[in-house]
Scaffold this active site. Structure first.
Site, short mmCIF file in Angstrom:
data_model
loop_
_atom_site.label_atom_id
_atom_site.label_comp_id
_atom_site.label_asym_id
_atom_site.label_seq_id
_atom_site.Cartn_x
_atom_site.Cartn_y
_atom_site.Cartn_z
N HIS A 64 -4.29 1.57 7.63
CA HIS A 64 -2.94 2.14 7.69
C HIS A 64 -2.79 3.26 6.64
O HIS A 64 -2.30 4.35 6.96
CB HIS A 64 -1.93 1.01 7.44
CG HIS A 64 -0.49 1.44 7.36
ND1 HIS A 64 0.47 1.02 8.25
CD2 HIS A 64 0.15 2.24 6.48
CE1 HIS A 64 1.64 1.55 7.92
NE2 HIS A 64 1.48 2.30 6.84
N GLU A 65 -3.23 3.00 5.40
CA GLU A 65 -3.04 3.99 4.32
C GLU A 65 -3.92 5.22 4.55
O GLU A 65 -3.47 6.35 4.31
CB GLU A 65 -3.33 3.37 2.95
CG GLU A 65 -2.44 2.18 2.57
CD GLU A 65 -0.96 2.43 2.75
OE1 GLU A 65 -0.52 3.59 2.65
OE2 GLU A 65 -0.24 1.46 3.04
N GLY A 91 0.84 -1.19 0.00
CA GLY A 91 0.00 0.00 0.00
C GLY A 91 0.87 1.24 0.00
O GLY A 91 2.04 1.19 0.41
N GLN A 141 3.26 10.00 1.07
CA GLN A 141 4.55 9.30 1.12
C GLN A 141 5.43 9.61 -0.09
O GLN A 141 6.63 9.37 -0.05
CB GLN A 141 4.32 7.79 1.22
CG GLN A 141 3.63 7.37 2.51
CD GLN A 141 3.51 5.86 2.59
OE1 GLN A 141 2.53 5.30 2.11
NE2 GLN A 141 4.51 5.20 3.14
N HIS A 199 -2.45 7.70 6.85
CA HIS A 199 -1.43 8.57 6.26
C HIS A 199 -2.05 9.89 5.79
O HIS A 199 -1.39 10.94 5.82
CB HIS A 199 -0.77 7.91 5.06
CG HIS A 199 0.39 7.01 5.40
ND1 HIS A 199 1.55 7.49 5.97
CD2 HIS A 199 0.59 5.68 5.22
CE1 HIS A 199 2.40 6.48 6.13
NE2 HIS A 199 1.85 5.37 5.68
N CYS A 202 6.10 0.16 7.44
CA CYS A 202 5.72 1.28 6.58
C CYS A 202 6.91 1.67 5.73
O CYS A 202 8.04 1.76 6.24
CB CYS A 202 5.28 2.46 7.46
SG CYS A 202 4.80 3.90 6.51
N LEU A 203 6.68 1.90 4.45
CA LEU A 203 7.77 2.28 3.55
C LEU A 203 8.41 3.61 3.96
O LEU A 203 9.55 3.87 3.62
CB LEU A 203 7.25 2.38 2.11
CG LEU A 203 6.73 1.06 1.51
CD1 LEU A 203 6.10 1.31 0.15
CD2 LEU A 203 7.85 0.03 1.39
NI NI Z 1 2.73 3.47 5.68
#
Ligand code: NI
Length: 182
Positions: free
Chosen positions: A145-146, A47, A52, A149, A103-104
């Site tokens: 989660h997304e 995701g 991000q 953000h 998380c990226l």
């Molecule tokens: Ni994340």
């Protein structure tokens, strides 16, 4: 399509409340969507939210893996690409479940986060048409989660415990301890 740079703290864009999308015809917006998909797959991740890649707009992309193991685990959710604009969680299960997240934008860390087991996500597709997704289990977790953000919330804010991923060359031979990443 272009793989974009994934930003990390303390970049303040990660902490902003992202803006709703209103102009779906803008070619730059359509390119953003394609770039986000490519960036997510390249990372690789399951995701990605627009903040991000340093774009403070309410856009997320989600795609669970579709290898054989994932197909067994996720069933028909495996491998489905979701591009959701202005997503909102409109219903949540009362039941919650603990699970490991990473998380990226927070490379090298993972943590235990409690999330709703199931959610309904409503938003728009890339042409502005309404979409409604019923998500359960892992897919529900990724959506929560997304969407966090987009409100400047990171999993480390919600985690009950956080661990640092141990690199293979850091594993202590004495104890043989190592970490598990998801
Ligand atoms: Ni994340």
């Amino acid at each position: 399509m272009t793989v974009r740079e994934i930003i990390t703290p303390p970049n303040p864009i990660l902490r902003e409340k992202a803006q709703p999308v209103t102009n779906f015809d803008d070619p730059k917006f359509q390119t953003l969507l394609d770039d986000m998909v490519e960036t997510m797959l390249d990372a690789p991740g399951v995701g990605l939210a627009a903040p991000q890649v340093a774009v403070s707009q309410r856009v997320i992309v989600v795609k669970l893996s579709d290898d054989e193991e994932s197909k067994k685990e996720y069933g028909s959710d495996a491998g489905v690409l979701h591009i959701v604009i202005n997503p909102e969680i409109t219903r949540t299960s009362r039941e919650k479940v603990d699970g490991m997240e990473a998380c990226l934008s927070i490379p090298g860390f993972y943590g235990n986060v409690q999330r709703h087991t199931a959610v309904i996500v409503q938003g728009q597709d890339r042409s502005g048409e309404p979409v409604r997704i019923k998500a359960r289990n892992w897919l529900a977790r990724v959506f929560q989660h997304e969407i966090d953000h987009l409100d400047g919330i990171l999993f480390i804010d919600r985690a009950t415990e956080i661990w640092k991923q141990v690199e293979p060359d850091e594993v202590d031979d004495e104890t043989g301890s190592e970490s598990r990443s998801e």
